[in-house]
Design an enzyme around this catalytic site. Structure first.
Site, mmCIF file in Angstrom:
data_model
loop_
_atom_site.group_PDB
_atom_site.id
_atom_site.type_symbol
_atom_site.label_atom_id
_atom_site.label_comp_id
_atom_site.label_asym_id
_atom_site.label_seq_id
_atom_site.Cartn_x
_atom_site.Cartn_y
_atom_site.Cartn_z
ATOM 1 N N HIS A 122 7.251 1.351 -11.095
ATOM 2 C CA HIS A 122 6.101 0.927 -10.299
ATOM 3 C C HIS A 122 4.812 1.315 -10.979
ATOM 4 O O HIS A 122 4.746 2.327 -11.692
ATOM 5 C CB HIS A 122 6.145 1.522 -8.883
ATOM 6 C CG HIS A 122 6.299 3.011 -8.849
ATOM 7 N ND1 HIS A 122 7.515 3.635 -9.036
ATOM 8 C CD2 HIS A 122 5.397 4.003 -8.669
ATOM 9 C CE1 HIS A 122 7.348 4.950 -8.961
ATOM 10 N NE2 HIS A 122 6.070 5.199 -8.738
ATOM 11 N N ARG A 125 0.834 -1.207 0.000
ATOM 12 C CA ARG A 125 0.000 0.000 0.000
ATOM 13 C C ARG A 125 0.871 1.260 0.000
ATOM 14 O O ARG A 125 1.898 1.316 0.688
ATOM 15 C CB ARG A 125 -0.917 0.006 1.226
ATOM 16 C CG ARG A 125 -1.957 -1.087 1.171
ATOM 17 C CD ARG A 125 -3.065 -0.896 2.167
ATOM 18 N NE ARG A 125 -3.852 -2.117 2.285
ATOM 19 C CZ ARG A 125 -4.799 -2.507 1.451
ATOM 20 N NH1 ARG A 125 -5.098 -1.754 0.404
ATOM 21 N NH2 ARG A 125 -5.445 -3.642 1.624
ATOM 22 N N ASP A 126 0.408 2.238 -0.793
ATOM 23 C CA ASP A 126 1.114 3.521 -0.840
ATOM 24 C C ASP A 126 0.990 4.217 0.520
ATOM 25 O O ASP A 126 -0.086 4.239 1.128
ATOM 26 C CB ASP A 126 0.515 4.409 -1.943
ATOM 27 C CG ASP A 126 1.428 5.565 -2.309
ATOM 28 O OD1 ASP A 126 1.950 5.571 -3.437
ATOM 29 O OD2 ASP A 126 1.628 6.466 -1.454
ATOM 30 N N ASN A 148 3.993 6.473 -13.867
ATOM 31 C CA ASN A 148 4.629 7.763 -14.097
ATOM 32 C C ASN A 148 6.071 7.564 -14.556
ATOM 33 O O ASN A 148 6.798 6.761 -13.969
ATOM 34 C CB ASN A 148 4.604 8.587 -12.809
ATOM 35 C CG ASN A 148 3.188 8.836 -12.313
ATOM 36 O OD1 ASN A 148 2.249 8.914 -13.110
ATOM 37 N ND2 ASN A 148 3.015 8.932 -11.005
HETATM 38 P P1 AMP Z 1 5.663 8.264 -8.200
HETATM 39 O O1 AMP Z 1 5.352 9.696 -7.898
HETATM 40 O O2 AMP Z 1 4.897 7.712 -9.375
HETATM 41 O O3 AMP Z 1 7.149 8.008 -8.309
HETATM 42 O O4 AMP Z 1 5.116 7.439 -6.970
HETATM 43 C C1 AMP Z 1 5.869 7.177 -5.820
HETATM 44 C C2 AMP Z 1 4.894 6.776 -4.765
HETATM 45 O O5 AMP Z 1 5.611 6.145 -3.722
HETATM 46 C C3 AMP Z 1 4.128 7.926 -4.123
HETATM 47 O O6 AMP Z 1 2.730 7.757 -4.338
HETATM 48 C C4 AMP Z 1 4.508 7.855 -2.660
HETATM 49 O O7 AMP Z 1 3.449 8.174 -1.801
HETATM 50 C C5 AMP Z 1 4.947 6.410 -2.525
HETATM 51 N N1 AMP Z 1 5.855 6.133 -1.441
HETATM 52 C C6 AMP Z 1 6.972 6.828 -1.097
HETATM 53 N N2 AMP Z 1 7.586 6.248 -0.044
HETATM 54 C C7 AMP Z 1 6.833 5.165 0.278
HETATM 55 C C8 AMP Z 1 6.944 4.158 1.290
HETATM 56 N N3 AMP Z 1 7.958 4.137 2.175
HETATM 57 N N4 AMP Z 1 5.984 3.204 1.348
HETATM 58 C C9 AMP Z 1 4.954 3.213 0.468
HETATM 59 N N5 AMP Z 1 4.808 4.128 -0.507
HETATM 60 C C10 AMP Z 1 5.730 5.094 -0.594
#
Ligand code: AMP
Length: 113
Positions: free
Chosen positions: A100, A29-30, A87
């Protein structure tokens, strides 16, 4: 890639709310959810961006999509609907440079933002 956040999560060095794992993928989960369901599906192998994939990665990319579909069903949103987002690079909104897929669901998703 010990300096990569998602490599550290995949490796268990950092905690995560893990939902799924197999030989190729890890899903969790994010931490800052943008919807009631917000799951990240990441390859275990470090691949920085979609631009860094090759033809050899086609099965992996398909596996990411089908795993997202199955997780959506598991979360009970397969029929109501969901969005998959990937993204790439700065203007694409990528902040973590480990490939991801975002699975978003649980509210009406209208605009891409
Ligand atoms: P992006 O902006 O597409 O690179 O997405 C990166 C995602 O990673 C964001 O939605 C963040 O909220 C998420 N994220 C960052 N650190 C963590 C973490 N430690 N655990 C889970 N999600 C994370």
């Amino acid at each position: 890639m010990s300096d990569c956040l998602f490599c550290r999560i995949v490796g268990g060095d950092l905690p995560s709310d893990k939902l799924f794992e197999d030989d190729l993928l890890f899903a969790f989960r994010d931490v800052q959810p943008m919807a009631p369901v917000h799951i990240l599906i990441v390859p275990k192998e470090h691949i920085a961006t979609l631009n860094d994939t090759t033809l050899d990665d086609q099965p992996l990319l398909g596996h990411m999509l089908m795993t997202a579909r199955d997780l959506a069903a598991d979360e009970g949103v397969g029929e109501s609907g969901y969005r998959l987002a990937l993204n790439c690079n700065q203007e694409g909104g990528q902040t973590v440079y480990h490939l991801h897929l975002h699975l978003l669901a649980g509210r009406q998703l209208t605009h891409l933002r």
